[in-house]
Write a protein that holds these residues in place. Structure first.
Motif, PDB file in Angstrom:
ATOM      1  N   ILE A 138      -3.347  11.503   9.625  1.00  0.00           N
ATOM      2  CA  ILE A 138      -1.963  11.326   9.183  1.00  0.00           C
ATOM      3  C   ILE A 138      -1.967  11.311   7.653  1.00  0.00           C
ATOM      4  O   ILE A 138      -2.476  10.377   7.041  1.00  0.00           O
ATOM      5  N   PRO A 139      -1.429  12.339   6.998  1.00  0.00           N
ATOM      6  CA  PRO A 139      -1.428  12.376   5.530  1.00  0.00           C
ATOM      7  C   PRO A 139      -0.486  11.334   4.932  1.00  0.00           C
ATOM      8  O   PRO A 139       0.466  10.883   5.575  1.00  0.00           O
ATOM      9  N   GLU A 140      -0.743  10.969   3.679  1.00  0.00           N
ATOM     10  CA  GLU A 140       0.133  10.051   2.963  1.00  0.00           C
ATOM     11  C   GLU A 140       1.510  10.692   2.763  1.00  0.00           C
ATOM     12  O   GLU A 140       1.628  11.907   2.583  1.00  0.00           O
ATOM     13  N   GLY A 141       2.526   9.856   2.795  1.00  0.00           N
ATOM     14  CA  GLY A 141       3.871  10.320   2.450  1.00  0.00           C
ATOM     15  C   GLY A 141       4.672  10.937   3.573  1.00  0.00           C
ATOM     16  O   GLY A 141       5.822  11.329   3.355  1.00  0.00           O
ATOM     17  N   LYS A 142       4.134  11.031   4.785  1.00  0.00           N
ATOM     18  CA  LYS A 142       4.893  11.561   5.909  1.00  0.00           C
ATOM     19  C   LYS A 142       5.842  10.487   6.440  1.00  0.00           C
ATOM     20  O   LYS A 142       5.520   9.296   6.454  1.00  0.00           O
ATOM     21  N   PHE A 188       0.345   3.418   8.833  1.00  0.00           N
ATOM     22  CA  PHE A 188      -0.590   3.678   7.741  1.00  0.00           C
ATOM     23  C   PHE A 188      -1.249   5.042   7.852  1.00  0.00           C
ATOM     24  O   PHE A 188      -1.820   5.391   8.901  1.00  0.00           O
ATOM     25  N   PRO A 189      -1.178   5.854   6.790  1.00  0.00           N
ATOM     26  CA  PRO A 189      -1.817   7.168   6.801  1.00  0.00           C
ATOM     27  C   PRO A 189      -3.336   7.055   6.733  1.00  0.00           C
ATOM     28  O   PRO A 189      -3.886   6.444   5.822  1.00  0.00           O
ATOM     29  N   MET A 207      -1.636   1.694  14.250  1.00  0.00           N
ATOM     30  CA  MET A 207      -1.336   2.172  12.904  1.00  0.00           C
ATOM     31  C   MET A 207      -0.715   1.073  12.043  1.00  0.00           C
ATOM     32  O   MET A 207      -1.028   0.938  10.858  1.00  0.00           O
ATOM     33  N   VAL A 208       0.159   0.286  12.659  1.00  0.00           N
ATOM     34  CA  VAL A 208       0.793  -0.812  11.921  1.00  0.00           C
ATOM     35  C   VAL A 208      -0.237  -1.884  11.563  1.00  0.00           C
ATOM     36  O   VAL A 208      -0.226  -2.425  10.451  1.00  0.00           O
ATOM     37  N   ILE A 330      11.092   5.289   2.825  1.00  0.00           N
ATOM     38  CA  ILE A 330      11.427   6.691   3.080  1.00  0.00           C
ATOM     39  C   ILE A 330      10.180   7.496   3.452  1.00  0.00           C
ATOM     40  O   ILE A 330      10.269   8.704   3.660  1.00  0.00           O
ATOM     41  N   SER A 331       9.036   6.846   3.502  1.00  0.00           N
ATOM     42  CA  SER A 331       7.785   7.490   3.901  1.00  0.00           C
ATOM     43  C   SER A 331       6.800   6.395   4.268  1.00  0.00           C
ATOM     44  O   SER A 331       7.127   5.199   4.185  1.00  0.00           O
ATOM     45  N   ASN A 332       5.607   6.802   4.630  1.00  0.00           N
ATOM     46  CA  ASN A 332       4.561   5.828   4.957  1.00  0.00           C
ATOM     47  C   ASN A 332       3.481   5.911   3.888  1.00  0.00           C
ATOM     48  O   ASN A 332       2.678   6.848   3.871  1.00  0.00           O
ATOM     49  N   PRO A 333       3.479   4.936   2.964  1.00  0.00           N
ATOM     50  CA  PRO A 333       2.587   4.990   1.805  1.00  0.00           C
ATOM     51  C   PRO A 333       1.152   4.645   2.134  1.00  0.00           C
ATOM     52  O   PRO A 333       0.873   3.850   3.039  1.00  0.00           O
TER      53      PRO A 333
END
Length: 389
Positions: A138-142, A188-189, A207-208, A330-333
């Motif tokens: 999972i990339p950052e910012g998605k 989390f990415p 992920m959380v 607005i994204s997942n940092p």
């Protein structure tokens, strides 16, 4: 001397009915005997039952047992696929409970036949399944919808709809200590290995929990930064995550993140900077693409921000018309973006604009910023993520 008057004795002495007592005793003994005989017959039937073949087809029958399924649900699946006849379901349940095996059923695909004995069926239900895992990054910012798509394409979580439902499940969010309508910002990415049988809720929970683990480490290492944000802006953990989600969308350059964090924080801290508008394009895009309810202007969004979107007051994520932070991430940092908020660069910068090469030009005054806009925006294509007054 007078004597007391004696009570007259009855002329007859009542006797207890021995016949009634004998009848009652006989009835009780008979009932007990019938119960023992019935139990013995039932036990004989039960002890013979496990090795009695079924009357169904000898063709292979594949039954998929979902993760977390109760034994009643498993039994219903066996009936549905005609592995067990409906009139044998109760006997099979008693047999499994007698063996203490109701909780030992394994999730996954099981192969049966309609002519298997109850013992063979139970053995197959308890067969250890080969662990099938999928590696997914999972990339950052998605944002959450993009993450659900990535996971679904990897064949995980039962599909995009189930994953999104889990990300918005109020009970799951409460259990994971998330304040808000979704898990946005807390997925989390990272690179994960998920079992193919893992449910959507299990994937979201993992992920959380990874986010909580990383964030707790960062907060311990930057306790002074967290304290400063709390004292000057009244921020707690949710606000830090929101700000990190903005920074993650603004740049892919790790070295720029602390400086971009300083720009946004300066805009909110400096008394001279009014109104407190962050003016960042990714917030508009998020508000027009991800929430289930969207403004009229956002319904006309076709991938490019226009004046109608910049002036849209009905988009709660529009940081050009609403002061302060947007209502949620607005994204997942990732780790670097979270750390940038907790340890921002000390600067006086209030503006930045894209150089169209992946980096940004930072400015302290309006005049300096306008010169940069003339050079990089008016002199070429407008870059995403520019911050303008």
């Amino acid at each position: 001397m007078s004597r007391g008057v004696r009570k007259p004795r009855p002329w007859y002495k009542p006797r207890k009915s021995r016949r009634a007592s004998r009848w009652a005793l006989a009835v009780i003994v008979s009932l007990l005997l019938l119960a023992v005989l019935s139990a013995r017959a039932g036990y004989k039937r039960l002890t013979g039952y496990p090795e009695r073949p079924g009357q169904g087809s000898s063709d292979p029958i594949t039954v998929t047992v979902p993760a977390g399924a109760s034994f009643s649900e498993v039994l219903a699946l066996l009936e549905e696929h005609e592995v067990i006849a409906p009139d044998e379901a109760r006997a099979f349940k008693l047999f499994v409970l007698h063996r203490g095996a109701a909780s030992k059923v394994t999730a996954g695909e099981h192969e049966f036949r309609g002519d298997m004995t109850p013992t063979q069926i139970l053995d197959e239900l308890q067969r250890r399944q080969p662990v099938q895992e999928r590696r997914v990054t999972i990339p950052e910012g998605k944002h959450s919808v993009q993450i659900a798509q990535i996971l679904a394409e990897a064949g995980l979580g039962g599909g995009e709809a189930q994953l999104l439902a889990a990300m918005r499940d109020p009970e799951l969010l409460a259990r994971l200590d998330i304040e808000g309508p979704s898990a946005e910002g807390y997925l989390f990415p990272d690179t994960y290995k998920f079992s193919t049988s893992a449910s959507a809720a299990q994937i979201v929970e993992r992920m959380v929990k990874r986010h909580h683990q990383v964030y707790a480490e960062l907060r311990r290492g930057h306790s002074e930064g967290a304290r400063s944000l709390a004292e000057t802006l009244g921020w707690g953990d949710p606000e830090i995550v929101i700000m990190a989600s903005l920074i993650e969308k603004e740049t892919s350059q790790g070295a720029e993140r602390p400086r971009i964090a300083s720009v946004f924080i300066n805009r909110l801290r400096f008394k001279s900077f009014k109104p407190k508008l962050l003016q960042t394009d990714p917030t508009i895009i998020y508000g027009c693409t991800v929430p289930e309810r969207r403004s009229e202007a956002c319904q006309q969004f076709e991938g490019r921000i226009r004046r109608i979107h910049l002036r849209d007051k009905d988009n709660p994520y529009n940081t050009y018309t609403h002061e302060g932070l947007p209502p949620g991430p607005i994204s997942n940092p990732g780790r670097d973006a979270l750390e940038a908020v907790l340890a921002p660069e000390k600067s006086r910068y209030l503006y930045f604009v894209s150089r169209n090469d992946g980096t940004h030009k930072f400015s302290k005054s309006v005049q300096e910023h306008e010169a940069a806009v003339n050079k990089y925006i008016l002199g070429g294509a407008k870059g995403d993520g520019s911050v303008q007054k």
